[in-house]
Design a protein around this motif. Structure first.
Motif, PDB file in Angstrom:
ATOM      1  N   ALA A 177      49.109 -36.593 -27.916  1.00 12.08           N
ATOM      2  CA  ALA A 177      47.936 -35.865 -28.416  1.00 12.08           C
ATOM      3  C   ALA A 177      47.977 -34.417 -27.946  1.00 12.08           C
ATOM      4  O   ALA A 177      47.950 -34.149 -26.742  1.00 12.08           O
ATOM      5  N   GLY A 178      48.041 -33.492 -28.896  1.00  7.61           N
ATOM      6  CA  GLY A 178      47.947 -32.069 -28.577  1.00  7.61           C
ATOM      7  C   GLY A 178      49.213 -31.505 -27.962  1.00  7.61           C
ATOM      8  O   GLY A 178      50.086 -32.255 -27.487  1.00  7.61           O
ATOM      9  N   PRO A 179      49.335 -30.175 -27.926  1.00  2.72           N
ATOM     10  CA  PRO A 179      50.525 -29.531 -27.357  1.00  2.72           C
ATOM     11  C   PRO A 179      50.749 -29.875 -25.888  1.00  2.72           C
ATOM     12  O   PRO A 179      51.882 -30.107 -25.474  1.00  2.72           O
ATOM     13  N   SER A 180      49.667 -29.935 -25.099  1.00  7.55           N
ATOM     14  CA  SER A 180      49.819 -30.253 -23.674  1.00  7.55           C
ATOM     15  C   SER A 180      50.355 -31.665 -23.488  1.00  7.55           C
ATOM     16  O   SER A 180      51.226 -31.915 -22.637  1.00  7.55           O
ATOM     17  N   GLY A 181      49.840 -32.604 -24.294  1.00  6.32           N
ATOM     18  CA  GLY A 181      50.331 -33.977 -24.204  1.00  6.32           C
ATOM     19  C   GLY A 181      51.781 -34.080 -24.622  1.00  6.32           C
ATOM     20  O   GLY A 181      52.570 -34.807 -23.988  1.00  6.32           O
ATOM     21  N   ARG A 182      52.163 -33.377 -25.682  1.00  4.82           N
ATOM     22  CA  ARG A 182      53.559 -33.399 -26.124  1.00  4.82           C
ATOM     23  C   ARG A 182      54.478 -32.752 -25.094  1.00  4.82           C
ATOM     24  O   ARG A 182      55.621 -33.185 -24.899  1.00  4.82           O
ATOM     25  N   THR A 183      53.995 -31.692 -24.435  1.00  7.24           N
ATOM     26  CA  THR A 183      54.794 -31.051 -23.388  1.00  7.24           C
ATOM     27  C   THR A 183      55.051 -32.014 -22.240  1.00  7.24           C
ATOM     28  O   THR A 183      56.179 -32.116 -21.727  1.00  7.24           O
ATOM     29  N   ALA A 184      54.012 -32.730 -21.818  1.00  5.60           N
ATOM     30  CA  ALA A 184      54.164 -33.697 -20.729  1.00  5.60           C
ATOM     31  C   ALA A 184      55.099 -34.826 -21.147  1.00  5.60           C
ATOM     32  O   ALA A 184      55.930 -35.288 -20.345  1.00  5.60           O
ATOM     33  N   ARG A 185      54.980 -35.288 -22.397  1.00  3.61           N
ATOM     34  CA  ARG A 185      55.845 -36.376 -22.880  1.00  3.61           C
ATOM     35  C   ARG A 185      57.300 -35.926 -22.943  1.00  3.61           C
ATOM     36  O   ARG A 185      58.220 -36.696 -22.625  1.00  3.61           O
ATOM     37  N   THR A 186      57.526 -34.672 -23.346  1.00  6.65           N
ATOM     38  CA  THR A 186      58.895 -34.134 -23.380  1.00  6.65           C
ATOM     39  C   THR A 186      59.488 -34.065 -21.985  1.00  6.65           C
ATOM     40  O   THR A 186      60.649 -34.449 -21.762  1.00  6.65           O
ATOM     41  N   GLY A 217      48.665 -12.942 -27.328  1.00  2.00           N
ATOM     42  CA  GLY A 217      48.080 -13.688 -26.218  1.00  2.00           C
ATOM     43  C   GLY A 217      46.755 -14.325 -26.586  1.00  2.00           C
ATOM     44  O   GLY A 217      46.429 -15.424 -26.123  1.00  2.00           O
ATOM     45  N   ALA A 218      45.966 -13.644 -27.423  1.00  2.00           N
ATOM     46  CA  ALA A 218      44.680 -14.187 -27.851  1.00  2.00           C
ATOM     47  C   ALA A 218      44.822 -15.160 -29.016  1.00  2.00           C
ATOM     48  O   ALA A 218      43.857 -15.830 -29.382  1.00  2.00           O
ATOM     49  N   GLY A 219      46.020 -15.231 -29.611  1.00  4.86           N
ATOM     50  CA  GLY A 219      46.225 -16.137 -30.737  1.00  4.86           C
ATOM     51  C   GLY A 219      45.630 -15.630 -32.027  1.00  4.86           C
ATOM     52  O   GLY A 219      45.244 -16.417 -32.905  1.00  4.86           O
ATOM     53  N   VAL A 220      45.561 -14.298 -32.188  1.00  2.00           N
ATOM     54  CA  VAL A 220      45.010 -13.711 -33.409  1.00  2.00           C
ATOM     55  C   VAL A 220      46.009 -13.886 -34.553  1.00  2.00           C
ATOM     56  O   VAL A 220      47.221 -13.719 -34.365  1.00  2.00           O
ATOM     57  N   ASP A 221      45.513 -14.208 -35.729  1.00  2.00           N
ATOM     58  CA  ASP A 221      46.356 -14.319 -36.921  1.00  2.00           C
ATOM     59  C   ASP A 221      46.652 -12.898 -37.404  1.00  2.00           C
ATOM     60  O   ASP A 221      45.847 -12.274 -38.099  1.00  2.00           O
ATOM     61  N   LYS A 222      47.830 -12.382 -37.060  1.00  7.96           N
ATOM     62  CA  LYS A 222      48.145 -10.982 -37.373  1.00  7.96           C
ATOM     63  C   LYS A 222      48.340 -10.767 -38.869  1.00  7.96           C
ATOM     64  O   LYS A 222      48.090  -9.667 -39.368  1.00  7.96           O
ATOM     65  N   ALA A 223      48.774 -11.782 -39.598  1.00  8.10           N
ATOM     66  CA  ALA A 223      48.929 -11.634 -41.049  1.00  8.10           C
ATOM     67  C   ALA A 223      47.575 -11.419 -41.712  1.00  8.10           C
ATOM     68  O   ALA A 223      47.408 -10.543 -42.569  1.00  8.10           O
ATOM     69  N   ALA A 224      46.567 -12.216 -41.302  1.00  7.62           N
ATOM     70  CA  ALA A 224      45.221 -12.046 -41.845  1.00  7.62           C
ATOM     71  C   ALA A 224      44.633 -10.709 -41.409  1.00  7.62           C
ATOM     72  O   ALA A 224      43.932 -10.041 -42.179  1.00  7.62           O
ATOM     73  N   GLY A 239      50.642 -14.282 -18.485  1.00  9.15           N
ATOM     74  CA  GLY A 239      49.386 -14.948 -18.177  1.00  9.15           C
ATOM     75  C   GLY A 239      48.852 -15.854 -19.257  1.00  9.15           C
ATOM     76  O   GLY A 239      47.789 -16.451 -19.102  1.00  9.15           O
ATOM     77  N   SER A 240      49.573 -15.981 -20.360  1.00 10.23           N
ATOM     78  CA  SER A 240      49.150 -16.847 -21.457  1.00 10.23           C
ATOM     79  C   SER A 240      50.241 -17.888 -21.703  1.00 10.23           C
ATOM     80  O   SER A 240      51.428 -17.556 -21.700  1.00 10.23           O
ATOM     81  N   VAL A 241      49.841 -19.143 -21.901  1.00 10.71           N
ATOM     82  CA  VAL A 241      50.819 -20.225 -22.104  1.00 10.71           C
ATOM     83  C   VAL A 241      51.222 -20.288 -23.566  1.00 10.71           C
ATOM     84  O   VAL A 241      50.373 -20.355 -24.458  1.00 10.71           O
TER      85      VAL A 241
END
Length: 380
Positions: free
Chosen positions: A120-129, A51-58, A157-159
């Protein structure tokens, strides 16, 4: 109580702190990670890290337990080359396979609309899709191919922004998820474990598409049979199979609904906790241990922190390290020490079915060992 917008801003700030600061970009949560998360909904550690977007491999490398989880560079290159071949010439071969395996009653595709989904960005691509899907639903009678669309799904609670290989809009307006994999279909069949993993991943895309469809009027039908495209036998020629993902979709939806919300887990953490791989090992270990994990051997094939969690599970003598089926059979006995004590009759309620079964098994083992010793005993 703060307004929702203030709450959302505070949560984003808190999650950024957990990653190591706002300068650290969040690692995207993809469908493969969501399928693994849904398979283990009781693991608060994975829920907050993803949810926090932590890089678990690192993070695993910093903890001294690097993971071998993930695809090799050769497999990625081979997969990308095969996907490009499948989608070549405007997706002609892909649409032919979709018609053959999913929609023979429709007119054969002689061409398809392939909308531009760049933004532009994931949100923009989501709207375009979503706009492209809306336009395709409003003009039935033709085939439409969406190449790498972007979908959004709320997870605890996380997108999460998801990118399926393709989505096909049929002439009747219905939608199909396409999964393109580089493992082969040999005589029309593939490795069941790999097909199962692909089905669980596709089920996440189906759930996200259903959320888009629910916002349209009338709502298009999202098909629960996805198109799995793989190389045929030992060649590089594409072939396909229709895979019913209704079971995987139902299980994934139920498990994702059971996930503790990210803000609840974050609120329970001590102030100042961070999962930044730049921290000293001792401080980082303490931060990770502040969030309870639910380890099972299945985690080894789906989570970068599996080796670390396995070591801690073994140190604690937890029965979860023996597998979920064993854990389920043992009821309230949560450690190996408790299990052995119950089997020896030193602890546990004799009326407990698990305890009774353990004592019966211990007695049978003792009898078998005694009989074996009698057979090998030297003659007088």
């Amino acid at each position: 109580m703060p307004p929702p917008r203030t709450q959302g801003k505070a949560l984003r700030h808190r999650l950024a702190e957990l990653r190591g600061g706002p300068q650290v970009p969040p690692k995207a949560l993809d469908a493969r990670a969501l399928a693994a998360l849904a398979a283990n909904p009781g693991c608060g550690r994975r829920a907050i890290l993803d949810g926090a977007g932590v890089d678990k491999a690192a993070l695993a490398r910093a903890l001294g337990s690097p993971s071998a989880f993930g695809q090799s560079q050769f497999a990625l290159v081979r997969g990308n080359a095969f996907e490009a071949k499948v989608k070549g010439d405007g997706g002609t071969e892909l649409l032919r396979l979709a018609h053959e395996h999913l929609d023979r009653a429709a007119e054969p595709p002689t061409g398809a609309l392939v909308p531009d989904l760049t933004a532009a960005g994931p949100s923009g691509r989501t709207a375009r899709t979503e706009l492209a899907l809306r336009e395709a639903a409003g003009s039935p009678g033709s085939w439409t191919l969406l190449d790498h669309p972007m979908l959004a799904l709320d997870v605890a609670g996380s997108v999460a922004f998801l990118e399926p290989d393709a989505v096909i809009v049929h002439p009747d307006g219905s939608w199909t998820v396409v999964e393109i994999k580089s493992f082969p279909l040999l005589d029309g069949a593939a490795d069941p474990a790999k097909v199962g993993a692909a089905a669980r991943q596709a089920a996440v895309y189906v759930l996200a598409l259903e959320e888009v469809a629910a916002r349209l009027d009338p709502a298009p039908r999202v098909r629960h049979r996805i198109l799995l495209v793989c190389p045929k036998d030992f060649s590089n020629l594409p072939t396909a199979s229709a895979v019913d993902v209704r079971k995987q979709r139902a299980v994934t939806a139920r498990q994702l609904a059971r996930l503790t919300r990210v803000e609840d887990i974050a609120a329970a953490l001590p102030e100042g906790v961070s999962f930044s791989p730049e921290l000293p090992a001792e401080e980082l270990t303490a931060a990770v241990e502040a969030v309870p994990a639910t380890y099972a051997p299945e985690c080894l094939s789906s989570c970068e922190l599996a080796f670390h969690c396995r070591d801690r599970s073994r140190e604690a003598g937890a029965v979860t390290s023996l597998g979920r089926p064993v854990r389920a059979e043992l009821g309230g006995l949560t450690t190996v020490e408790d299990v052995l004590a119950a089997a020896r009759g030193e602890a546990g309620d004799a009326d407990d079915p698990a305890v009774a079964a353990l004592r019966r098994a211990a007695a049978l083992r003792a009898e078998a060992l005694e009989a074996a010793r009698a057979e090998v005993a030297p003659c007088p």
